[in-house]
Design a protein around this motif. Sequence first.
Motif, PDB file in Angstrom:
ATOM      1  N   ILE A 118       5.192  -9.243   9.908  1.00 51.16           N
ATOM      2  CA  ILE A 118       4.068  -8.425  10.356  1.00 51.16           C
ATOM      3  C   ILE A 118       4.508  -7.589  11.554  1.00 51.16           C
ATOM      4  O   ILE A 118       5.095  -8.098  12.513  1.00 51.16           O
ATOM      5  CB  ILE A 118       2.867  -9.311  10.733  1.00 51.16           C
ATOM      6  CG1 ILE A 118       2.398 -10.106   9.504  1.00 51.16           C
ATOM      7  CG2 ILE A 118       1.725  -8.479  11.285  1.00 51.16           C
ATOM      8  CD1 ILE A 118       1.326 -11.131   9.810  1.00 51.16           C
TER       9      ILE A 118
ATOM     10  N   ASP B 277       1.195  -2.575  10.882  1.00 52.40           N
ATOM     11  CA  ASP B 277       0.245  -3.282  10.024  1.00 52.40           C
ATOM     12  C   ASP B 277      -1.134  -3.432  10.663  1.00 52.40           C
ATOM     13  O   ASP B 277      -2.053  -3.977  10.036  1.00 52.40           O
ATOM     14  CB  ASP B 277       0.775  -4.677   9.679  1.00 52.40           C
ATOM     15  CG  ASP B 277       2.035  -4.617   8.841  1.00 52.40           C
ATOM     16  OD1 ASP B 277       2.073  -3.814   7.890  1.00 52.40           O
ATOM     17  OD2 ASP B 277       2.988  -5.366   9.140  1.00 52.40           O
TER      18      ASP B 277
ATOM     19  N   ARG C  91      -4.643 -12.651   6.385  1.00 50.00           N
ATOM     20  CA  ARG C  91      -5.227 -11.311   6.316  1.00 50.00           C
ATOM     21  C   ARG C  91      -6.162 -11.114   5.130  1.00 50.00           C
ATOM     22  O   ARG C  91      -7.040 -10.242   5.173  1.00 50.00           O
ATOM     23  CB  ARG C  91      -4.123 -10.253   6.296  1.00 50.00           C
ATOM     24  CG  ARG C  91      -3.452 -10.048   7.642  1.00 50.00           C
ATOM     25  CD  ARG C  91      -2.306  -9.070   7.583  1.00 50.00           C
ATOM     26  NE  ARG C  91      -1.152  -9.619   6.886  1.00 50.00           N
ATOM     27  CZ  ARG C  91      -0.015  -8.967   6.691  1.00 50.00           C
ATOM     28  NH1 ARG C  91       0.112  -7.726   7.140  1.00 50.00           N
ATOM     29  NH2 ARG C  91       1.003  -9.553   6.080  1.00 50.00           N
TER      30      ARG C  91
ATOM     31  N   ARG D  51      -4.235  -2.866   6.502  1.00 49.66           N
ATOM     32  CA  ARG D  51      -3.343  -1.996   7.278  1.00 49.66           C
ATOM     33  C   ARG D  51      -3.914  -0.583   7.349  1.00 49.66           C
ATOM     34  O   ARG D  51      -4.374  -0.031   6.348  1.00 49.66           O
ATOM     35  CB  ARG D  51      -1.967  -1.963   6.617  1.00 49.66           C
ATOM     36  CG  ARG D  51      -0.992  -0.985   7.246  1.00 49.66           C
ATOM     37  CD  ARG D  51       0.357  -1.091   6.598  1.00 49.66           C
ATOM     38  NE  ARG D  51       1.271  -0.093   7.118  1.00 49.66           N
ATOM     39  CZ  ARG D  51       2.591  -0.205   7.092  1.00 49.66           C
ATOM     40  NH1 ARG D  51       3.145  -1.291   6.587  1.00 49.66           N
ATOM     41  NH2 ARG D  51       3.355   0.754   7.570  1.00 49.66           N
TER      42      ARG D  51
END
Length: 209
Positions: free
Chosen positions: A2, A6, A127, A184
Motif C-alpha cells: 500500500i 492508494d 479496504r 483509491r
Amino acid sequence: MIEAADLMLATLHGRPFSDPDWLFELKYDGFRCLVVKAGEDVNLWSRNGNLFNGSFPDVVKAVEATPGDFVWDAELTVDDDTGRSDFERLRQRAVTKTPKNVRAAVKSDPARLYVFDALSIGSEDVRNLPLMDRKLHLRDSFENTRTLVYASGIPEEGRLVFDEVENLGLEGMIAKRMDSTYQRGRSRDWLKIKYQEYGRPAALGWGRK
C-alpha cells in the motif's frame, strides 16, 4: 504494497446535509498522512509520497509504541492552545530538518495525528470492508494519547456537525457513506464541505486533503 497513491480522496460538495447513511467528521487543517508500520519500521508518507519522519520524530515514536502492524489513513496537525489546527505552525515544523531545531520544534509545537481510517490491520487488507467495520478495527487497535487521536465522526447529523464547524471557525467537514469500501483516488462516497468564511490558503505541495 500500500502506497500514498492508494489514498482515498474526497470530492468537493457545495453544502452541508444530514443523512442516516452517512458519517460526518471534522476536516482538520493539516497534512494528509499514510501511516505504515511493519515490525519496528514506521513511515509517515505525505499524499505526494514525501516522508515526514525526519521532521516529526514525536509522531514516529508514538506510532512505534503502538502494538502490531498496520496501515492507517490520518491527518497530521499542529494544534494551537485552543485545540484548533494551526497550519502555519505545522508548515514550519515540516520544513525544519536539522536535529537540534527539530528537537526544539517538538517541544514548542508538538504534532498530533488524527487517525480516521485503516487500510490494513496485521496481515489483513481491510479496504473491502464497509467504513464502519474498518472504524471498529481501528478503534480496537490503539489508545488515544496526546499524539494519537482516534477520529470517530458523528452519524446522520451533518448539519449539526457543520454548525459546530462554523461556531469554532474550523476548515470544514468530511461526509462519508457508512457502507462504502476504501477506494483509491477521488470518490463521491467521501465528500468535503468547506467553511469558506476564513479563506484558508491553497495547498503548498505537502498534500492536504
